[in-house]
Enzyme design. Structure first.
Site, PDB file in Angstrom:
ATOM      1  N   PHE A  87       0.836  -1.206   0.000  1.00 45.81           N
ATOM      2  CA  PHE A  87       0.000   0.000   0.000  1.00 45.81           C
ATOM      3  C   PHE A  87       0.866   1.251   0.000  1.00 45.81           C
ATOM      4  O   PHE A  87       0.566   2.231  -0.681  1.00 45.81           O
ATOM      5  CB  PHE A  87      -0.923  -0.016   1.230  1.00 45.81           C
ATOM      6  CG  PHE A  87      -2.109   0.902   1.124  1.00 45.81           C
ATOM      7  CD1 PHE A  87      -2.076   2.185   1.661  1.00 45.81           C
ATOM      8  CD2 PHE A  87      -3.267   0.483   0.476  1.00 45.81           C
ATOM      9  CE1 PHE A  87      -3.163   3.032   1.559  1.00 45.81           C
ATOM     10  CE2 PHE A  87      -4.365   1.314   0.384  1.00 45.81           C
ATOM     11  CZ  PHE A  87      -4.308   2.595   0.927  1.00 45.81           C
ATOM     12  N   ALA A 117      -2.885  -4.520   3.833  1.00 46.63           N
ATOM     13  CA  ALA A 117      -2.763  -5.376   5.015  1.00 46.63           C
ATOM     14  C   ALA A 117      -3.902  -6.381   5.146  1.00 46.63           C
ATOM     15  O   ALA A 117      -3.710  -7.499   5.641  1.00 46.63           O
ATOM     16  CB  ALA A 117      -2.689  -4.511   6.263  1.00 46.63           C
ATOM     17  N   LEU A 118      -5.088  -6.000   4.659  1.00 45.90           N
ATOM     18  CA  LEU A 118      -6.218  -6.934   4.779  1.00 45.90           C
ATOM     19  C   LEU A 118      -6.018  -8.213   3.982  1.00 45.90           C
ATOM     20  O   LEU A 118      -6.661  -9.224   4.251  1.00 45.90           O
ATOM     21  CB  LEU A 118      -7.525  -6.251   4.359  1.00 45.90           C
ATOM     22  CG  LEU A 118      -8.192  -5.341   5.391  1.00 45.90           C
ATOM     23  CD1 LEU A 118      -9.492  -4.785   4.827  1.00 45.90           C
ATOM     24  CD2 LEU A 118      -8.436  -6.058   6.712  1.00 45.90           C
ATOM     25  N   GLU A 119      -5.169  -8.174   2.970  1.00 47.91           N
ATOM     26  CA  GLU A 119      -4.921  -9.358   2.135  1.00 47.91           C
ATOM     27  C   GLU A 119      -3.790 -10.243   2.668  1.00 47.91           C
ATOM     28  O   GLU A 119      -3.582 -11.349   2.168  1.00 47.91           O
ATOM     29  CB  GLU A 119      -4.575  -8.935   0.706  1.00 47.91           C
ATOM     30  CG  GLU A 119      -5.775  -8.468  -0.114  1.00 47.91           C
ATOM     31  CD  GLU A 119      -6.197  -7.064   0.261  1.00 47.91           C
ATOM     32  OE1 GLU A 119      -5.305  -6.197   0.400  1.00 47.91           O
ATOM     33  OE2 GLU A 119      -7.401  -6.833   0.434  1.00 47.91           O
ATOM     34  N   THR A 142     -11.621   8.222   8.176  1.00 47.54           N
ATOM     35  CA  THR A 142     -12.783   7.391   8.534  1.00 47.54           C
ATOM     36  C   THR A 142     -12.386   6.269   9.487  1.00 47.54           C
ATOM     37  O   THR A 142     -11.224   6.137   9.854  1.00 47.54           O
ATOM     38  CB  THR A 142     -13.393   6.755   7.263  1.00 47.54           C
ATOM     39  OG1 THR A 142     -12.492   5.728   6.791  1.00 47.54           O
ATOM     40  CG2 THR A 142     -13.625   7.798   6.178  1.00 47.54           C
ATOM     41  N   HIS A 148     -12.181   3.293   8.710  1.00 48.12           N
ATOM     42  CA  HIS A 148     -11.612   2.148   7.982  1.00 48.12           C
ATOM     43  C   HIS A 148     -10.283   1.696   8.590  1.00 48.12           C
ATOM     44  O   HIS A 148      -9.939   0.524   8.546  1.00 48.12           O
ATOM     45  CB  HIS A 148     -11.428   2.507   6.501  1.00 48.12           C
ATOM     46  CG  HIS A 148     -11.226   1.299   5.642  1.00 48.12           C
ATOM     47  ND1 HIS A 148     -10.215   1.203   4.722  1.00 48.12           N
ATOM     48  CD2 HIS A 148     -11.910   0.129   5.586  1.00 48.12           C
ATOM     49  CE1 HIS A 148     -10.281   0.032   4.136  1.00 48.12           C
ATOM     50  NE2 HIS A 148     -11.307  -0.640   4.634  1.00 48.12           N
ATOM     51  N   ARG A 154       9.547   3.465  12.270  1.00 52.30           N
ATOM     52  CA  ARG A 154       9.387   2.027  12.541  1.00 52.30           C
ATOM     53  C   ARG A 154       9.914   1.145  11.421  1.00 52.30           C
ATOM     54  O   ARG A 154      10.417   0.067  11.648  1.00 52.30           O
ATOM     55  CB  ARG A 154       7.932   1.735  12.893  1.00 52.30           C
ATOM     56  CG  ARG A 154       7.599   2.193  14.303  1.00 52.30           C
ATOM     57  CD  ARG A 154       6.177   2.682  14.499  1.00 52.30           C
ATOM     58  NE  ARG A 154       6.038   3.215  15.873  1.00 52.30           N
ATOM     59  CZ  ARG A 154       6.433   4.428  16.217  1.00 52.30           C
ATOM     60  NH1 ARG A 154       6.958   5.262  15.315  1.00 52.30           N
ATOM     61  NH2 ARG A 154       6.321   4.825  17.472  1.00 52.30           N
TER      62      ARG A 154
HETATM   63  N1  LIG Z   1      -5.648   2.227   4.199  1.00 55.01           N
HETATM   64  C1  LIG Z   1      -4.721   1.199   4.130  1.00 55.01           C
HETATM   65  C2  LIG Z   1      -5.013  -0.012   3.506  1.00 55.01           C
HETATM   66  N2  LIG Z   1      -6.229  -0.198   2.927  1.00 55.01           N
HETATM   67  C3  LIG Z   1      -6.459  -1.231   1.927  1.00 55.01           C
HETATM   68  C4  LIG Z   1      -6.831  -2.582   2.551  1.00 55.01           C
HETATM   69  O1  LIG Z   1      -5.722  -3.173   3.223  1.00 55.01           O
HETATM   70  C5  LIG Z   1      -7.285  -3.538   1.458  1.00 55.01           C
HETATM   71  O2  LIG Z   1      -6.237  -3.703   0.525  1.00 55.01           O
HETATM   72  C6  LIG Z   1      -8.520  -2.996   0.726  1.00 55.01           C
HETATM   73  O3  LIG Z   1      -9.533  -2.753   1.689  1.00 55.01           O
HETATM   74  C7  LIG Z   1      -9.032  -3.998  -0.325  1.00 55.01           C
HETATM   75  O4  LIG Z   1      -9.346  -5.213   0.286  1.00 55.01           O
HETATM   76  N3  LIG Z   1      -4.112  -1.004   3.484  1.00 55.01           N
HETATM   77  C8  LIG Z   1      -2.864  -0.852   4.066  1.00 55.01           C
HETATM   78  O5  LIG Z   1      -2.039  -1.769   4.035  1.00 55.01           O
HETATM   79  N4  LIG Z   1      -2.565   0.333   4.682  1.00 55.01           N
HETATM   80  C9  LIG Z   1      -3.451   1.369   4.733  1.00 55.01           C
HETATM   81  O6  LIG Z   1      -3.138   2.445   5.320  1.00 55.01           O
HETATM   82  C1  LIG Z   2      -6.168   2.716   7.042  1.00 54.06           C
HETATM   83  C2  LIG Z   2      -7.127   3.213   6.025  1.00 54.06           C
HETATM   84  O1  LIG Z   2      -7.964   2.510   5.527  1.00 54.06           O
HETATM   85  C3  LIG Z   2      -7.060   4.673   5.734  1.00 54.06           C
HETATM   86  O2  LIG Z   2      -5.774   4.984   5.230  1.00 54.06           O
HETATM   87  C4  LIG Z   2      -8.111   5.055   4.714  1.00 54.06           C
HETATM   88  O3  LIG Z   2      -8.170   6.466   4.750  1.00 54.06           O
HETATM   89  P1  LIG Z   2      -9.615   7.153   4.946  1.00 54.06           P
HETATM   90  O4  LIG Z   2     -10.144   6.680   6.296  1.00 54.06           O
HETATM   91  O5  LIG Z   2      -9.331   8.653   4.937  1.00 54.06           O
HETATM   92  O6  LIG Z   2     -10.479   6.695   3.799  1.00 54.06           O
END
Ligand SMILES: Nc1c(NC[C@H](O)[C@H](O)[C@H](O)CO)[nH]c(=O)[nH]c1=O
Ligand SMILES: CC(=O)[C@@H](O)COP(=O)(O)O
Length: 143
Positions: free
Chosen positions: A11, A42-44, A73, A75, A114
């Protein structure tokens, strides 16, 4: 010598590269081999680890690398919480030797501190955790 699978969430590609470099340095310092797999985020990572687990190559351990930066958000809570929970689940069933190097941070400065091998080197730390669990499995003879 053991064989590890590094699963990298790309990402943030620059941060992912530094985390991977730290993990690879740690593995190579101990004479271990590795393969790398990339996923979007990270979700994958947990799913990629299960794909590796079902692969007959037989990995002795797994290293999760990624960076999750809080946005506007909720998320962030999903991505950070669910990726770590899924990894913890995999350590218990089927019992994977996983080092979790997914950084959950507030901003890029915290992320770089980190990831940076010359600073907190969390990629190296995750590799060391995976190596420690793999070694434990070898000495304790558990599957
Ligand atoms: N916002 C971040 C994400 N978001 C993407 C998710 O991990 C995933 O790929 C998406 O929801 C599709 O399934 N991923 C990160 O690794 N770091 C972020 O900050
Ligand atoms: C960790 C996330 O999903 C984040 O980076 C997404 O950003 P947002 O909450 O502004 O859509």
């Amino acid at each position: 010598m053991a064989h590890f699978l590094i699963v990298e969430a790309r990402f943030y590609t620059d941060l992912a590269d530094e985390l991977a470099a730290g993990a690879i340095e740690a593995l190579e310092a101990e004479g271990h081999t590795y393969e790398r797999a990339s996923v979007p985020g990270a979700l994958e990572i947990p799913a990629a680890m299960m794909i590796g687990y079902r692969n007959p190559k037989a990995y002795d351990g797994y290293i999760a690398l990624g960076v999750v930066i809080r946005g506007e958000t909720s998320h962030y809570d999903i991505v950070a919480g669910e990726s770590s929970r899924a990894l913890m689940d995999l350590t218990l069933n089927p019992g994977l030797a996983i080092g979790n190097g997914i950084q959950t941070v507030e901003n890029r400065d915290q992320a770089w501190a980190r990831a940076n091998r010359s600073d907190k080197n969390k990629g190296g730390g995750a590799a060391k955790a995976a190596m420690a669990l793999s070694a434990l499995r070898s000495t304790m003879g558990t599957q």
